[in-house]
Write a protein that holds these residues in place. Structure first.
Motif, PDB file in Angstrom:
ATOM      1  N   VAL A 129       0.866  -1.182   0.000  1.00 23.33           N
ATOM      2  CA  VAL A 129       0.000   0.000   0.000  1.00 23.33           C
ATOM      3  C   VAL A 129       0.897   1.225   0.000  1.00 23.33           C
ATOM      4  O   VAL A 129       1.301   1.719   1.070  1.00 23.33           O
ATOM      5  N   PRO A 130       1.263   1.742  -1.153  1.00 24.34           N
ATOM      6  CA  PRO A 130       2.220   2.860  -1.236  1.00 24.34           C
ATOM      7  C   PRO A 130       1.782   4.113  -0.498  1.00 24.34           C
ATOM      8  O   PRO A 130       2.627   4.943  -0.141  1.00 24.34           O
ATOM      9  N   SER A 131       0.479   4.267  -0.270  1.00 21.31           N
ATOM     10  CA  SER A 131       0.004   5.475   0.415  1.00 21.31           C
ATOM     11  C   SER A 131       0.410   5.495   1.887  1.00 21.31           C
ATOM     12  O   SER A 131       0.365   6.550   2.528  1.00 21.31           O
ATOM     13  N   LEU A 132       0.781   4.342   2.433  1.00 22.12           N
ATOM     14  CA  LEU A 132       1.210   4.272   3.827  1.00 22.12           C
ATOM     15  C   LEU A 132       2.651   4.747   3.957  1.00 22.12           C
ATOM     16  O   LEU A 132       3.507   4.403   3.165  1.00 22.12           O
ATOM     17  N   ALA A 134       6.322   4.838   5.999  1.00 23.51           N
ATOM     18  CA  ALA A 134       7.115   3.731   6.541  1.00 23.51           C
ATOM     19  C   ALA A 134       6.768   3.463   8.006  1.00 23.51           C
ATOM     20  O   ALA A 134       6.613   2.310   8.420  1.00 23.51           O
ATOM     21  N   THR A 135       6.620   4.549   8.788  1.00 19.54           N
ATOM     22  CA  THR A 135       6.306   4.377  10.209  1.00 19.54           C
ATOM     23  C   THR A 135       4.921   3.796  10.402  1.00 19.54           C
ATOM     24  O   THR A 135       4.722   2.870  11.208  1.00 19.54           O
ATOM     25  N   THR A 136       3.947   4.319   9.657  1.00 13.99           N
ATOM     26  CA  THR A 136       2.579   3.818   9.759  1.00 13.99           C
ATOM     27  C   THR A 136       2.497   2.363   9.329  1.00 13.99           C
ATOM     28  O   THR A 136       1.816   1.551   9.956  1.00 13.99           O
ATOM     29  N   ALA A 137       3.225   2.023   8.255  1.00 17.31           N
ATOM     30  CA  ALA A 137       3.229   0.641   7.773  1.00 17.31           C
ATOM     31  C   ALA A 137       3.839  -0.293   8.811  1.00 17.31           C
ATOM     32  O   ALA A 137       3.359  -1.419   9.014  1.00 17.31           O
ATOM     33  N   GLY A 193      -3.696   6.579  13.464  1.00 19.54           N
ATOM     34  CA  GLY A 193      -2.557   7.035  12.684  1.00 19.54           C
ATOM     35  C   GLY A 193      -2.657   6.646  11.225  1.00 19.54           C
ATOM     36  O   GLY A 193      -2.152   7.355  10.351  1.00 19.54           O
ATOM     37  N   VAL A 194      -3.329   5.518  10.941  1.00 11.37           N
ATOM     38  CA  VAL A 194      -3.517   5.088   9.553  1.00 11.37           C
ATOM     39  C   VAL A 194      -4.615   5.905   8.881  1.00 11.37           C
ATOM     40  O   VAL A 194      -4.470   6.372   7.743  1.00 11.37           O
ATOM     41  N   ALA A 195      -5.730   6.099   9.582  1.00 15.25           N
ATOM     42  CA  ALA A 195      -6.875   6.785   8.990  1.00 15.25           C
ATOM     43  C   ALA A 195      -6.663   8.292   8.889  1.00 15.25           C
ATOM     44  O   ALA A 195      -6.994   8.908   7.877  1.00 15.25           O
ATOM     45  N   ARG A 196      -6.081   8.894   9.951  1.00 16.85           N
ATOM     46  CA  ARG A 196      -5.887  10.349   9.973  1.00 16.85           C
ATOM     47  C   ARG A 196      -4.497  10.667  10.494  1.00 16.85           C
ATOM     48  O   ARG A 196      -4.322  11.024  11.661  1.00 16.85           O
ATOM     49  N   PRO A 197      -3.497  10.539   9.647  1.00 17.12           N
ATOM     50  CA  PRO A 197      -2.105  10.757  10.101  1.00 17.12           C
ATOM     51  C   PRO A 197      -1.876  12.143  10.685  1.00 17.12           C
ATOM     52  O   PRO A 197      -1.066  12.306  11.588  1.00 17.12           O
ATOM     53  N   GLY A 198      -2.567  13.148  10.182  1.00 16.27           N
ATOM     54  CA  GLY A 198      -2.350  14.503  10.666  1.00 16.27           C
ATOM     55  C   GLY A 198      -2.827  14.734  12.075  1.00 16.27           C
ATOM     56  O   GLY A 198      -2.442  15.718  12.717  1.00 16.27           O
ATOM     57  N   LEU A 199      -3.662  13.815  12.596  1.00 16.43           N
ATOM     58  CA  LEU A 199      -4.211  14.009  13.925  1.00 16.43           C
ATOM     59  C   LEU A 199      -3.239  13.610  15.028  1.00 16.43           C
ATOM     60  O   LEU A 199      -3.407  14.005  16.177  1.00 16.43           O
TER      61      LEU A 199
END
Length: 235
Positions: A129-132, A134-137, A193-199
């Motif tokens: 899933v390229p949209s993720l 590295a940390t989130t993945a 963190g996956v759904a709303r990284p900015g939060l």
């Protein structure tokens, strides 16, 4: 004739968990306050004249490995694991308590050797899933590791729970109720963190991280108290 002195009344064994809980809660509160001062020192004291001890020392950052928050939490977790193993190995009717002790030791080993982080990095979900990021993945991969491991652990726990005595089963339920809030917060933090990284950055992120750190630390304290109660009452 001097009257015989009455023997000093013995303190009930059940009072020790209460005392330990009180001391641990105070230490928890102090460490969490130190974490807040560390993270907000640049805002509360821009000149660095008052909060200097908390500003630079990463030791106060409860979200980092090697912090005092992590050390105190793991110390309580290890003590709870040993006490539960000791209580559970007294007879086959208490084996579910030993299983809980083993699970806590596994959590301790995971924190020390960063097992789920390493597995999460190896899974490299950001390639799928390229949209993720590295940390989130990595965090999502670690969550997947615990999901699979949790199914195996829960299956064994249920089997031993059914074979244990009613008193041990009641203790097992109390341990489960203690752990569930931490599991929900930990899973929710990763999914958020996956759904709303900015939060999870900025002031909102600091508040969310504080909740996660506080729940984790308090859960370890409550597990220790539960283990001490079991040792005192010997179910």
């Amino acid at each position: 004739m001097t009257p015989a002195r009455e023997p000093w009344p013995r303190e009930p064994a059940e009072s020790w968990p209460v005392r330990v809980a009180a001391v641990a809660m105070v230490v928890d509160a102090l460490l969490l306050i130190a974490h807040v001062l560390h993270r907000s020192a640049s805002v509360l004291d821009p000149d660095g004249s008052w909060f200097f001890p908390f500003r630079r020392a990463a030791l106060w950052n409860g979200g980092q490995d090697g912090s005092l928050v992590e050390f105190f939490g793991l110390l309580q977790l290890g003590a709870a694991a040993v006490l539960l193993l000791r209580a559970g190995l007294r007879g086959p009717a208490r084996r579910v308590l030993a299983a809980w002790g083993g699970i806590l030791l596994l959590l301790l080993a995971d924190d020390q050797f960063r097992i789920h982080e390493r597995v999460g990095a190896r899974l490299a979900l950001d390639r799928l899933v390229p949209s993720l990021g590295a940390t989130t993945a990595q965090e999502l991969g670690g969550l997947l590791f615990w999901a699979v491991s949790g199914l195996l652990l829960v299956d064994g726990l249920i089997r031993l729970h059914r074979r244990s005595a009613p008193a041990a089963q009641s203790a097992s339920w109390r341990l489960l109720v203690t752990v569930v809030p931490f599991v929900l917060v930990a899973v929710g933090y990763v999914l958020l963190g996956v759904a709303r990284p900015g939060l999870v950055v900025g002031p909102e992120g600091e508040a969310v991280a504080l909740v996660r750190i506080a729940v984790k630390l308090l859960t370890m304290t409550l597990l220790l108290v539960q283990a001490l109660r079991l040792t005192a009452s010997r179910p």
